[in-house]
Write an enzyme that holds these catalytic residues in place. Structure first.
Site, PDB file in Angstrom:
ATOM      1  N   ASN A   1       0.943  -1.236  -0.031  1.00  0.00           N
ATOM      2  CA  ASN A   1      -0.062  -0.077   0.127  1.00  0.00           C
ATOM      3  C   ASN A   1       0.865   1.382  -0.167  1.00  0.00           C
ATOM      4  O   ASN A   1       0.823   2.120   0.990  1.00  0.00           O
ATOM      5  CB  ASN A   1      -0.839  -0.004   1.043  1.00  0.00           C
TER       6      ASN A   1
ATOM      7  N   HIS B   1      -6.896   3.114  11.131  1.00  0.00           N
ATOM      8  CA  HIS B   1      -7.825   1.947  10.582  1.00  0.00           C
ATOM      9  C   HIS B   1      -8.936   1.387  11.479  1.00  0.00           C
ATOM     10  O   HIS B   1      -9.949   0.935  10.645  1.00  0.00           O
ATOM     11  CB  HIS B   1      -6.972   0.500  10.553  1.00  0.00           C
TER      12      HIS B   1
END
Length: 457
Positions: free
Chosen positions: A337, A368
């Site tokens: 990512n 997150h």
């Protein structure tokens, strides 16, 4: 105690309706998932989890024609600069309402807040305000989801989950923009419509990757590319998405067709590694599709001054082959990512003097959603990266022959794969049950080994 895993002819502990209530899809570009384990998790349930999430892939695919139309109209001069910004912003507005319903207000309020802060806050203080307020807003909704799941035992609305996913991506863009203000690379005196469009433009609304504001403005105002390279790139990346989805399906079928009960060391490690790889292929497919949508809109093109050639890899979250071939956990962390990793480095790591590595992974867990499995997963990842730095520094002077170097690379690649599998399982399943799954398997030896290396060295 080893986990008893049955992948064929298994009696499920949950009905299909119960599974659907206990499993939810949250972060669309990162796909963390949760499941309520009842004693232990059946592997068929886990495979059901890994097969979900294709709706976002469909949304992104539908975006491609509209991004293609934008690029064609802009490159042929049918859209003025202002009209381009309006097209992108209206596209994001319509996409948000169509996919998120009333929860699209989470994004619209953030966009309004951005304009107000740019208007009334000094650029030197803008980053602190934007990042602080945005993270508080985002975290409140994350905690609300945890309240629904763990306290009320209810499945959150899928539209809410999608809006929070988009909100997380918006946090990246707004904090990157505010840092540019603080560093003086852009001015708050220019018109506000580029800032509004940057926060909502539809190619990046659902899946990223992160594009800097400067690169965004350049792409909007310079919509001229070779049609041959443009169409060839789109066809190539759509084909890559198809291949990734197909390979993920093959792995899922492999796990379903494998008939064994895990009662010995090794087989549980193998199953969890393959399951983790299947989940990671979900990431790669969605990242590549998001990259394709951005390219269709003319974003992510890079012009080589010397050769005069164009490259369409200016916006990419990494290559599946390069990432999976990483032979060190620290390298994998940088490649995985990639635009988010660069954002975390810019926002946290480079601006923290005390324990920057652990602060960065801690902030990532907060971003997150702070589910128990995520906290453990990012802690494992931080300890593993720290251990990798120390071990490499210790062993590198001793690798004075070719066979030693090759052996070190092979062993470290396997170690990287297995520790990453631990991280993915924890982060994806999110709940405390994922922690139980990890620690009841012999794969738990590998994060413990990382902690031991960190302590000893």
């Amino acid at each position: 105690m080893s986990v008893s895993l049955h992948t064929s002819g298994i009696q499920k502990f949950h009905s299909e309706d119960q599974i659907k209530k206990s499993v939810y899809i949250r972060h669309i570009s990162h796909f963390p998932l949760t499941h309520d384990f009842d004693g232990y998790t059946t592997m068929m349930d886990l495979l059901w989890i890994s097969s979900e999430g294709q709706s976002q892939l469909f949304y992104q695919f539908i975006n491609i024609p509209f991004a293609f139309l934008f690029h064609c109209l802009s490159s042929q001069g049918h859209l003025s600069i202002i009209s381009r910004y309006v097209y992108l912003a209206m596209g994001g507005f319509i996409l948000a309402i169509a996919t998120m319903g009333a929860y699209s207000m989470l994004l619209f309020l953030s966009a309004i807040k951005l304009l107000l802060l740019i208007r009334y806050i000094h650029p030197m203080h803008l980053h602190r305000w934007i990042l602080g307020l945005q993270m508080c807003w985002q975290t409140c909704w994350h905690l609300y989801i945890q309240y629904q799941i763990y306290w009320l035992q209810e499945a959150p609305d899928s539209r809410l989950l999608l809006s929070i996913s988009a909100l997380m991506l918006m946090t990246q863009r707004l904090s990157s923009l505010s840092l540019d203000f603080q560093e003086g690379t852009i001015s708050s005196q220019q018109v506000l419509i580029p800032f509004l469009t940057y926060s909502l433009y539809f190619p990046a609304l659902l899946g990223g990757p992160l594009c800097s504001f400067k690169a965004f403005v350049q792409s909007v105002e310079r919509q001229q590319t070779s049609i041959t390279s443009y169409l060839g790139n789109l066809a190539s990346k759509i084909l890559q998405v198809i291949v990734l989805v197909w390979v993920k399906h093959l792995f899922s079928e492999l796990l379903k067709s494998a008939t064994f009960t895990i009662d010995s060391v090794g087989l549980d490690v193998l199953w969890i590694w393959i399951f983790s790889l299947t989940l990671r292929l979900n990431y790669y497919a969605h990242w590549k599709m998001s990259e394709c949508v951005n390219n269709a809109g003319g974003f992510g093109v890079y012009y080589h001054k010397h050769s005069g050639q164009t490259s369409w890899d200016g916006l990419s979250d990494g290559s599946v082959l390069v990432t999976e071939a990483s032979s060190r956990p620290s390298v994998f962390a940088r490649k995985w990512n990639q635009t988010t990793a660069d954002w975390l480095r810019k926002i946290v790591f480079n601006r923290t003097s005390r324990s920057p590595l652990f602060m960065t992974f801690g902030f990532s867990a907060l971003w997150h959603g702070l589910h128990p499995g995520q906290i453990l997963g990012f802690l494992i990842w931080a300890v593993t990266v720290q251990a990798d730095y120390k071990l490499h520094h210790f062993l590198n002077p001793k690798l004075n022959s070719l066979w030693r170097k090759r052996l070190y690379v092979c062993v470290n690649w396997a170690f990287t794969q297995l520790t990453v599998s631990c991280v993915v399982v924890c982060v994806e399943l999110q709940s405390l049950a994922s922690v139980k799954l990890l620690w009841s398997s012999s794969i738990a030896v590998f994060p413990l080994l990382s902690a031991l290396i960190t302590i000893i060295l």
